[in-house]
Design an enzyme around this catalytic site. Structure first.
Site, mmCIF file in Angstrom:
data_model
loop_
_atom_site.group_PDB
_atom_site.id
_atom_site.type_symbol
_atom_site.label_atom_id
_atom_site.label_comp_id
_atom_site.label_asym_id
_atom_site.label_seq_id
_atom_site.Cartn_x
_atom_site.Cartn_y
_atom_site.Cartn_z
ATOM 1 N N ALA A 559 42.435 -36.049 -43.422
ATOM 2 C CA ALA A 559 41.234 -35.496 -42.635
ATOM 3 C C ALA A 559 41.817 -35.170 -41.522
ATOM 4 C CB ALA A 559 40.310 -36.619 -42.532
ATOM 5 N N GLU A 560 41.906 -34.081 -40.998
ATOM 6 C CA GLU A 560 42.432 -33.370 -39.672
ATOM 7 C C GLU A 560 41.398 -33.768 -38.501
ATOM 8 O OE1 GLU A 560 44.636 -31.697 -42.716
ATOM 9 O OE2 GLU A 560 42.663 -31.562 -42.425
ATOM 10 N N GLN A 582 49.754 -31.131 -40.723
ATOM 11 C CA GLN A 582 50.444 -30.951 -41.742
ATOM 12 C C GLN A 582 51.277 -29.608 -41.535
ATOM 13 O OE1 GLN A 582 50.558 -31.720 -46.395
ATOM 14 N NE2 GLN A 582 51.308 -33.690 -45.207
ATOM 15 N N PHE A 583 50.395 -28.828 -41.805
ATOM 16 C CA PHE A 583 50.372 -27.171 -41.570
ATOM 17 C C PHE A 583 49.387 -26.727 -40.379
ATOM 18 C CE2 PHE A 583 52.050 -27.769 -45.726
ATOM 19 C CZ PHE A 583 53.467 -27.013 -45.768
ATOM 20 N N HIS A 627 49.316 -21.323 -45.111
ATOM 21 C CA HIS A 627 50.571 -22.409 -44.827
ATOM 22 C C HIS A 627 51.467 -21.242 -43.732
ATOM 23 C CE1 HIS A 627 49.401 -24.458 -48.365
ATOM 24 N NE2 HIS A 627 49.736 -25.449 -48.010
#
Length: 827
Positions: A559-560, A582-583, A627
């Site tokens: 969960a960003e 993460q990206f 990505h």
């Protein structure tokens, strides 16, 4: 089970206990009532000691009855790897825990002192008196800006004043404020209907003035006119934000800080039932539950979110039922009963301080006024005058008439005053006296707000960053501006370690920068998906640090918003978080936490948010549209976020040190294509480097014929193109912006004036990219120095494609950039 005659005479604690079990565990009601009658012996227990003594006895008796019901042999596993007997035992444990918790709350209620209960009543009265003045400001026109009345925008808590009691036993008040202003008590995150608990955290006259001034926007607390919300972080009151659950994740971050400090402080989040529909609320409560953080989540179910009824928000029976989905306790209580509220929050705080994690408390009441002052007319069908009593509904009102009638008979102030009078704690005329005293306090503070000056207009340009000069409108064509002396001369090429195939990779440099920060400051921790455990980041960047810093590389849920919100809250509470997306593409799901929270806090109320967000980014890897994106332009125009984009291992390590030390939020973009690129390795010292100033560009190559400006991986493209141009006698400078916010405008303009031709290249799409902004600055401020149009080369205005030939066509190639450079020189 107890016979009908016994049931009919259930009163007092027994009746309330039965009602609680019927609500939470209805199928256990018979066993629970039998056990209660067995150990209580028909006594109506009213004092704390007697109720406490009942707890172990009830637990033993109820456990005996529950365990007397056999589990049939041969049942299949209810869920894989869980037997039916195990599942039944878990359910029994939940019933026993919940019944014991009920008795603990009953004991807390019984322990409330006369002084505490009178404070609660006075606090509710002061809440309503303050609300009345807010409404009077809105309708009265006493405050004027210029020739017009300024009403302000405000919200009342009518019908929900009992929430004052939530704070009665929190760590609050002057004893938790240090001489340097540091707050060491609990922290609450109120929303617009939480005036009561705000006053409870600091029950002083200044708090009343702060609340009144929030609506009217004058100089002074809480926000010097820069926003309309209440709050005072120096007293444990987190100012809310208009996207309702923004502060919920901040509270989760503050709870994370308290957990890391191993303090016994608690962070409390308040939200209306409508706000609980937002994803950020779920992310906050879920992450706190997963880590057993010291937090309390309160859903104030006031029957309507602006105009949307409960049934349109959720199909849940009661909002406390949602707690089961997070593996935490949840209770539903009467939001007009201060004693229940005081007991519930005190019990939940006890659990949190003991390391048992968060609790969900649902308070049920009704909003007895419109959503905001202007909405009273629609909600009630007419615009009522401010009053101590609830206004009757007119035919045209959109409020639920039946519910309004029910709750109109449950005014928490009137009911609680009667309860205290019946108990002999106050006299018959005390309530009227309390009202007069509250009105006098509020009137005094209202006079001060009316007399207070408006903010100095130029203050609008102050406070975005800690180290920023005041902003003001500038006319760049004014000769006094355009021809002023003191322009910066072009800088020499910045010294840097040479590229060395035996040196460190870009990825290793980022890792070393993080290690430097972790070793130098115990407040630093890394929070993100897959950063800890036995993994160490999706690119294994953190894997070398797992052994030394495993407890400070903390896995987040997927969960960003949670990652970013925790960083904001932890930073406010004194930590130095490094969040990892993460990206960088995935940051979109946490957008609100960056642009509406981290970026605005210093400007709104002066809070320092020293957080770093690592953003692995970029294409050149055939990774597709999710990505490979360039998100830096999304945040470039968001005031309050710094952005750094290192292009070399040396800068990556040094800029990490600068970002961690910075008092403001820094987005740290690390290009994935550079991680293991052997062409950009550099030898790095074992010792940490000195921090590199954020906002200073680096000249990588000097030349007078053309200025090539870039950042990130495309700096190296620019250098390669410059080398090829040099073979034909064209000498190009290459400027590595390195920092996008603050932008080194002086370096860009000096280079434009030196080279007279500028080529801006970047990996991002041209439209809306950084290049267009830089070009606009140069053409406005150095137009007469240019011998050719500014040329911008970027990617296509499409998503990033996946297949290698498609990505190659999408991105600006070396050949394309070289061709643009030659055409520009020829122009």
């Amino acid at each position: 089970m107890a016979n009908r005659a016994e049931l009919e005479r259930l009163t007092g604690l027994a009746s309330r206990f039965g009602a609680f079990v019927a609500e939470r565990h209805p199928l256990a009601l018979a066993d629970a009532l039998d056990a209660f009658e067995q150990v209580a012996g028909g006594r109506d227990l009213r004092d704390e000691a007697a109720i406490e003594a009942l707890r172990p006895a009830l637990g033993r008796e109820l456990a005996k009855r529950l365990h007397a019901r056999p589990v049939p042999d041969g049942l299949a596993e209810p869920t894989p790897r869980t037997t039916a007997a195990t599942r039944i035992e878990e359910a029994h444990t939940q019933i026993l825990d919940d019944c014991d918790a009920f008795l603990r709350r009953a004991a807390i209620e019984a322990s409330l002192t006369r002084d505490e209960r009178i404070e609660i009543l006075r606090g509710m009265v002061l809440t309503r008196a303050t609300d009345n003045q807010l409404k009077a400001f809105f309708t009265g026109g006493e405050i004027r800006y210029g020739a017009a009345a300024f009403q302000g925008k405000g919200f009342r808590s009518l019908g929900q004043e009992a929430i004052y009691a939530a704070g009665i036993r929190l760590k609050r008040g002057v004893q938790y404020q240090g001489r340097d202003g540091t707050w060491t008590g609990d922290v609450i995150g109120p929303v617009i209907r939480d005036l009561g608990v705000t006053l409870a955290m600091r029950p002083e006259r200044d708090t009343v003035k702060m609340v009144l001034n929030a609506q009217m926007g004058k100089v002074g607390a809480p926000l010097d006119g820069k926003d309309l919300h209440i709050g005072d972080f120096a007293w444990g009151i987190l100012p809310p934000a208009a996207p309702l659950t923004t502060a919920t994740l901040t509270i989760a971050g503050i709870a994370m800080a308290f957990w890391r400090e191993r303090s016994d402080r608690v962070a409390l989040s308040f939200i209306g039932e409508g706000g609980s529909s937002l994803g950020e609320w779920h992310e906050a409560i879920n992450l706190c539950a997963a880590r057993r953080l010291p937090a309390i989540f309160c859903v104030e179910n006031n029957q309507t979110a602006l105009s949307t009824p409960v049934a349109d928000q959720s199909a849940v029976r009661v909002f406390a039922d949602k707690a089961a989905g997070y593996g935490i306790p949840g209770i539903t209580i009467d939001g007009t009963d201060p004693d229940q509220i005081a007991a519930a929050f005190t019990w939940a705080a006890e659990r949190a301080r003991a390391g048992k994690g968060p609790t969900l408390i649902e308070t049920v009441a009704m909003r007895m006024c419109g959503h905001a002052h202007h909405d009273d007319m629609l909600y009630l069908g007419k615009d009522p005058a401010a009053s101590w009593d609830y206004a009757p509904m007119a035919e045209q009102g959109y409020a639920n008439r039946e519910a309004y009638a029910y709750w109109a008979a449950r005014d928490p102030i009137a009911m609680y005053a009667k309860r205290l009078q019946d108990a002999g704690l106050i006299a018959a005329d005390d309530l009227d006296r309390f009202k007069r005293e509250a009105e006098a306090i509020v009137d005094e503070q209202a006079r001060e707000v009316i007399a207070a000056p408006w903010p100095e207009p130029s203050a609008a340009g102050v406070g975005v960053f800690a180290d920023e000069q005041p902003q003001a409108h500038v006319e760049v064509l004014d000769p006094a501006i355009r021809l002023r002396a003191g322009r910066e001369e072009p800088r020499p090429v910045e010294p840097a370690p040479p590229f060395d195939p035996k040196g460190r990779t870009f990825l290793e440099a980022v890792m070393l920068g993080i290690a430097d920060a972790l070793r130098s400051d115990p407040r630093v921790f890394v929070y993100g998906q897959d950063v800890g455990g036995n993994y160490g980041n999706a690119f294994l960047l953190l894997r070398p640090l797992l052994h030394e810093f495993g407890d400070r590389l903390i896995n987040s849920p997927l969960a960003e918003g949670a990652v970013l919100g925790v960083c904001v809250g932890a930073a406010l509470a004194g930590q130095r978080p490094i969040g990892e997306i993460q990206f960088n593409d995935f940051v979109a799901t946490g957008f609100n936490q960056l642009v509406n929270n981290a970026a605005k806090i210093r400007y709104r109320w002066g809070g320092s948010v020293p957080m770093v967000v690592r953003m692995p980014w970029g294409g050149l890897r055939h990774a597709g549209p999710y990505h490979s994106q360039n998100t830096e332009a999304w945040f470039y125009r968001t005031a309050g976020l710094k952005i750094v984009v290192p292009s070399t291992p040396h800068d990556a390590r040094a800029l990490m040190a600068s970002a961690v030390a910075d008092p403001d939020p820094v987005l740290y973009y690390e290009h994935i294509a550079l991680y293991r690129d052997p062409r950009v390795k550099q030898a790095l010292d074992d010792a940490p480097p000195k921090p590199m100033p954020i906002g200073r560009a680096a000249l990588r190559r000097a030349g007078d014929d053309l200025a090539i400006v870039s950042y990130g991986a495309y700096v190296h493209v620019g250098l390669r193109v410059a080398e090829r141009l040099a073979k034909d006698g064209i000498e190009a400078s290459v400027l590595d912006l390195r920092s996008l916010v603050p932008l080194d405008r002086a370096a860009v303009l000096a280079l434009a004036r030196r080279c007279h031709r500028m080529l801006i290249v970047h990996e991002d799409s041209r439209t809306g990219g950084i290049g267009e902004s830089v070009a606009a600055i140069v053409q406005e401020e150095a137009f007469e120095s240019l011998d050719a149009p500014i040329r911008i080369v970027g990617a296509l205005d499409t998503p990033v494609p996946y297949s290698p030939p498609l990505e190659e066509f999408y991105l600006a190639s070396d050949a394309q950039i070289e061709r643009a450079a030659r055409r520009l020189v020829e122009y």
